[in-house]
Design a protein around this motif. Structure first.
Motif, short mmCIF file in Angstrom:
data_model
loop_
_atom_site.label_atom_id
_atom_site.label_comp_id
_atom_site.label_asym_id
_atom_site.label_seq_id
_atom_site.Cartn_x
_atom_site.Cartn_y
_atom_site.Cartn_z
N ILE A 1 -10.83 24.26 2.32
CA ILE A 1 -11.15 23.77 0.97
C ILE A 1 -10.10 22.75 0.52
CG2 ILE A 1 -11.29 24.43 -1.46
CD1 ILE A 1 -12.58 27.02 -0.58
N PHE A 2 -8.84 23.05 0.77
CA PHE A 2 -7.76 22.14 0.36
C PHE A 2 -7.89 20.79 1.06
CE2 PHE A 2 -3.49 20.38 0.94
CZ PHE A 2 -3.05 20.35 -0.36
N ALA A 3 -8.12 20.83 2.37
CA ALA A 3 -8.23 19.58 3.13
C ALA A 3 -9.42 18.76 2.67
CB ALA A 3 -8.32 19.90 4.62
N ILE A 4 -10.54 19.42 2.47
CA ILE A 4 -11.74 18.69 2.04
C ILE A 4 -11.55 18.09 0.65
CG2 ILE A 4 -14.16 18.96 1.40
CD1 ILE A 4 -14.37 21.07 3.63
N GLU A 5 -11.01 18.87 -0.25
CA GLU A 5 -10.82 18.39 -1.62
C GLU A 5 -9.83 17.24 -1.68
OE1 GLU A 5 -11.72 18.28 -5.61
OE2 GLU A 5 -12.65 19.49 -4.01
N VAL A 6 -8.72 17.36 -0.97
CA VAL A 6 -7.72 16.29 -0.95
C VAL A 6 -8.30 15.02 -0.31
CG1 VAL A 6 -5.51 15.57 0.03
CG2 VAL A 6 -5.74 17.83 -1.03
N HIS A 7 -9.04 15.21 0.77
CA HIS A 7 -9.63 14.05 1.44
C HIS A 7 -10.63 13.34 0.51
CE1 HIS A 7 -11.31 11.54 4.59
NE2 HIS A 7 -12.52 11.97 4.26
N THR B 1 -10.74 13.41 -2.77
CA THR B 1 -10.00 12.79 -3.89
C THR B 1 -9.29 11.52 -3.42
OG1 THR B 1 -9.69 15.00 -4.83
CG2 THR B 1 -8.28 13.22 -5.66
N ARG B 2 -8.70 11.58 -2.22
CA ARG B 2 -8.03 10.40 -1.66
C ARG B 2 -9.03 9.25 -1.51
NH1 ARG B 2 -8.18 8.65 3.43
NH2 ARG B 2 -6.49 7.28 4.21
N ALA B 3 -10.23 9.56 -0.97
CA ALA B 3 -11.24 8.51 -0.79
C ALA B 3 -11.69 7.96 -2.14
CB ALA B 3 -12.42 9.07 -0.02
N SER B 4 -11.83 8.85 -3.11
CA SER B 4 -12.26 8.40 -4.45
C SER B 4 -11.20 7.51 -5.09
CB SER B 4 -12.54 9.60 -5.33
OG SER B 4 -12.87 9.21 -6.64
N LEU B 5 -9.93 7.87 -4.96
CA LEU B 5 -8.86 7.06 -5.53
C LEU B 5 -8.77 5.71 -4.83
CD1 LEU B 5 -6.04 9.75 -6.01
CD2 LEU B 5 -7.30 8.55 -7.80
N ALA B 6 -8.95 5.73 -3.51
CA ALA B 6 -8.90 4.45 -2.77
C ALA B 6 -10.03 3.52 -3.21
CB ALA B 6 -8.97 4.73 -1.27
N ASP B 7 -11.21 4.09 -3.36
CA ASP B 7 -12.35 3.26 -3.81
C ASP B 7 -12.12 2.72 -5.21
OD1 ASP B 7 -13.57 3.77 -1.40
OD2 ASP B 7 -14.87 5.37 -2.18
N VAL C 1 -0.73 12.13 3.61
CA VAL C 1 -1.96 11.68 2.95
C VAL C 1 -1.75 10.22 2.54
CG1 VAL C 1 -3.67 12.18 1.19
CG2 VAL C 1 -2.25 14.02 2.10
N ALA C 2 -1.84 9.34 3.48
CA ALA C 2 -1.56 7.93 3.20
C ALA C 2 -2.78 7.26 2.55
CB ALA C 2 -1.22 7.20 4.49
N LEU C 3 -2.50 6.54 1.45
CA LEU C 3 -3.55 5.78 0.76
C LEU C 3 -3.56 4.35 1.29
CD1 LEU C 3 -3.07 6.98 -2.93
CD2 LEU C 3 -5.09 7.35 -1.52
N PRO C 4 -4.74 3.75 1.46
CA PRO C 4 -4.80 2.36 1.92
C PRO C 4 -4.29 1.39 0.84
CG PRO C 4 -6.98 3.12 1.33
CD PRO C 4 -6.09 4.32 1.24
N ASN C 5 -3.74 0.25 1.30
CA ASN C 5 -3.22 -0.77 0.38
C ASN C 5 -4.40 -1.66 -0.07
OD1 ASN C 5 -1.52 -2.31 -1.13
ND2 ASN C 5 -0.71 -3.48 0.62
N ALA C 6 -4.82 -1.50 -1.33
CA ALA C 6 -5.96 -2.27 -1.84
C ALA C 6 -5.52 -3.70 -2.17
CB ALA C 6 -6.53 -1.58 -3.08
N SER D 1 -2.62 -3.73 -5.08
CA SER D 1 -2.56 -2.55 -5.98
C SER D 1 -1.24 -1.81 -5.82
CB SER D 1 -3.72 -1.61 -5.68
OG SER D 1 -3.56 -1.04 -4.39
N GLU D 2 -0.85 -1.10 -6.85
CA GLU D 2 0.31 -0.19 -6.83
C GLU D 2 -0.19 1.23 -6.57
OE1 GLU D 2 3.37 1.47 -6.35
OE2 GLU D 2 3.88 -0.52 -7.14
N ARG D 3 0.26 1.87 -5.46
CA ARG D 3 -0.25 3.19 -5.06
C ARG D 3 0.52 4.35 -5.68
NH1 ARG D 3 -0.01 2.59 1.30
NH2 ARG D 3 1.99 1.64 0.67
N ALA D 4 1.59 4.12 -6.40
CA ALA D 4 2.40 5.22 -6.96
C ALA D 4 1.58 6.10 -7.90
CB ALA D 4 3.61 4.65 -7.69
N GLY D 5 0.81 5.48 -8.76
CA GLY D 5 0.00 6.27 -9.68
C GLY D 5 -1.05 7.09 -8.96
N ALA D 6 -1.66 6.49 -7.92
CA ALA D 6 -2.67 7.23 -7.17
C ALA D 6 -2.05 8.42 -6.43
CB ALA D 6 -3.37 6.28 -6.19
N TYR D 7 -0.85 8.15 -5.87
CA TYR D 7 -0.16 9.28 -5.19
C TYR D 7 0.18 10.38 -6.18
CZ TYR D 7 0.49 7.16 -0.57
OH TYR D 7 0.27 6.65 0.67
#
Length: 639
Positions: free
Chosen positions: A22-28, A30-36, A110-115, A135-141
């Motif tokens: 559940i943790f992995a799925i939820e984090v993944h 959320t990560r995809a949603s934040l990246a988009d 959990v690396a976020l892509p650089n938009a 983009s600045e990824r600090a807020g997303a992290y």
């Protein structure tokens, strides 16, 4: 590992895997949603700036362009703005970095892509330049880290609640199985007297029924074995008419009595009126009188202790009397002889009582043999008949036995209070040569003399001082517990079990000295076991739970009461070798006796084995070990 712990471990493992998924799925997700969302924000900003910067780029107003770009970067979601224009030699770059509170290891995991988004600044038919937005990824992290913390917290709380509920639920589910397991374990100590309660759980009902059937079958087998032993014993040691013991029984009983450290007396009774009854009314009337005499003597007791009775001939009977005062014994003899006279010829119309029974009584003396006892009792009987007395008593001749009881009492009290005792041990050897234990024998010190148990125990039993002796022996063993090798056997007296206070004190000492108790074998005689069966059963159960073993000494004296073995389930029983070496005793009877003891998982130990021939015979009939002169006594150092 227990079934309960395995169940909890499996449950925790499954919950952990489920929570990790559940943790992995939820984090993944959320990560995809934040990246988009970051990419969409960057695209929108780049598009807006590409339109807003056109007028400033056209006229070369770079200050206004920079002001606009800085205003766009102040939101914290832009890391860098890069403006490249036709009329400017170098690009205009605005950097807006900020530090993140998210740990570096989490950012790496959990690396976020650089938009990044880049748009042209259109000036009609030609391009004036381009704007590049990163983009600045600090807020997303930070958002992702906060979500992960919340998710972990709720998952941990949920796992804890589920584990607690699982523990409670599994305990309730395993409760009947645990009770069944404990009851089956207790059956190894307590036997199969009580059936298991029916289980309401369908899966356990078959097990419960099977155990109950097995227990009933084992009880039935033991009862059949005990019945066979009693039947064989009747063939060899019971008089057919009186139902008392015969000469073979008396010989065995006398040997065992003389081998035990107890007092008492042997009495031979003669009833001449039986012969007159035979001549007058025939053998049926005489046999009926003998049966009545046997019925009376079989249940005879002296001060609450059984009197052993046997028939020697047509008119003679033998009695082994327990130790008591002279006055008590004299009153008992008078009352018993009167009752026997009434049995053979009760005449309520006679004004005077007719005396038909005479007796010769010999008090036990140190070192006496069976033949000597019988000869002296027979001589006393003849003297009573010749002198016209109802009985004659032969008293001890040696000086030790003639010593007064009160004087002996003082010696015993001093020795016990001062712990002035000596201990010797004799090993019990099993058939394979290993040692079962070493039995402890106590001796009282009086100056340079040491009094063995058979001298002072009759006096000690008379004054009910056995509990003090038991306590003295146990405390002496407790003082040297660290130096004891192997197991030691202690033979308890009846006084430690007869009264509740003394019994509680005994059990309290055993529980308070558990390390010593775990290396002890506690023995009681068969007579004590029968007189205090419930207390002895409780003692054996408590001792077993403390790691001690339990045994019955002087076994098989009362074969008709062998059913007590199924209740006590001792680890071993001890039988006097005189029971085995007599030629009139059938070998099949001895084998059946050993089999009956083995039926309740008790070893059979034969005592007073004095020769290799005797050892070979007792081994041939199924005995498990021996004790005697082949394994000599050695002192046990108390200091």
């Amino acid at each position: 590992m227990s079934l309960f712990r395995r169940s909890i471990a499996i449950m925790v493992g499954l919950l952990f895997l489920f929570s990790a998924g559940i943790f992995a799925i939820e984090v993944h997700q959320t990560r995809a949603s934040l990246a988009d969302r970051q990419q969409a924000d960057v695209d929108n900003l780049a598009q807006a700036l590409s339109l807003s910067l056109v007028p400033f780029v056209e006229i070369g107003d770079w200050i206004s362009a920079e002001t606009l770009m800085r205003a766009a970067a102040d939101g914290g979601s832009v890391r860098r703005l890069r403006l490249e224009a036709v009329g400017r030699d170098e690009p205009l770059v605005i950097d807006s970095r900020r530090e993140s509170d998210t740990p570096q290891w989490f950012q790496r995991v959990v690396a976020l892509p650089n938009a990044v988004s880049e748009r042209e600044i259109s000036g009609g038919w030609s391009a004036l330049g381009s704007i590049r937005v990163e983009s600045e990824r600090a807020g997303a992290y930070d958002q992702l880290w906060y979500l992960a913390l919340q998710l972990l917290t709720w998952l941990a709380i949920g796992m804890l609640v589920v584990v607690v509920l699982c523990v409670i639920g599994i305990k309730r589910l395993l409760g009947p199985l645990n009770r069944l397991s404990r009851r089956i374990s207790d059956m190894q100590i307590d036997g199969f007297d009580e059936a298991l309660e029916p289980s309401r759980i369908r899966e356990l009902q078959g097990i419960t029924e099977s155990v109950n059937r097995l227990g009933a079958r084992l009880n039935q087998q033991f009862e059949q074995q005990a019945e066979q032993v009693v039947r064989l014993q009747r063939l060899t040691e019971q008089d057919a008419v009186s139902q008392l013991g015969n000469r073979a029984y008396l010989a065995r009983a006398l040997d065992e009595w003389l081998a035990a450290p107890v007092g008492g007396a042997l009495a031979i009774l003669r009833i001449d009126h039986l012969q007159a009854l035979y001549r007058r009314d025939g053998f049926e009337a005489r046999d009926q009188a003998i049966r009545s005499l046997g019925s009376h003597l079989k249940g005879a007791q002296l001060e609450g202790r059984a009197v052993l009775a046997a028939r020697l001939s047509a008119e003679e009977f033998a009695l082994i009397l327990p130790d008591c005062d002279d006055d008590t014994r004299e009153r008992w003899l008078e009352d018993t002889l009167d009752r026997l006279d009434d049995v053979v010829d009760a005449n309520p119309l006679s004004e005077t009582r007719q005396h038909y029974t005479c007796a010769g009584v010999v008090l036990r003396d140190t070192g006496m043999t069976r033949e000597g006892m019988l000869a002296r009792a027979d001589s006393a009987l003849r003297d009573a008949i010749e002198l016209g007395k109802r009985w004659m008593t032969v008293r001890p001749e040696n000086t030790l036995a003639a010593r007064g009881r009160q004087e002996w009492r003082q010696v015993i009290e001093r020795a016990l209070s001062e712990r002035d005792i000596s201990l010797v041990v004799q090993p019990v050897v099993l058939a394979d040569g290993s040692e079962l234990h070493r039995e402890v024998f106590v001796r009282l010190n009086e100056g340079d003399n040491q009094h063995p148990a058979y001298i002072f125990l009759p006096v000690l039993n008379h004054f009910r001082m056995g509990a003090q002796l038991d306590r003295a022996v146990l405390e002496s063993l407790g003082a040297i517990a660290e130096r004891i090798d192997g197991r030691l056997a202690v033979n308890l007296t009846a006084d430690s079990l007869a009264e509740p206070d003394r019994y509680r004190a005994l059990v309290g000492w055993l529980e308070g000295n558990a390390r010593v108790t775990a290396r002890l074998d506690l023995e009681v005689s068969e007579e004590i076991a029968l007189d205090h069966l419930d207390v002895v059963q409780q003692l054996f159960r408590s001792a077993h739970r403390l790691g001690a073993r339990c045994g019955v000494d002087r076994f098989a004296r009362n074969l008709q009461a062998m059913a007590y073995l199924a209740r006590l389930r001792p680890d071993y029983v001890k039988i006097d070798q005189g029971f085995f070496v007599r030629e009139e005793v059938d070998t099949e009877f001895l084998r059946s006796l050993c089999m009956a003891a083995h039926q309740v998982e008790s070893r059979v130990i034969v005592t007073r084995v004095e020769s290799d021939e005797e050892r070979q015979r007792v081994a041939a009939v199924g005995a498990d070990g021996y004790q005697g002169y082949l394994a000599p006594i050695s002192p046990l150092a108390l200091k």
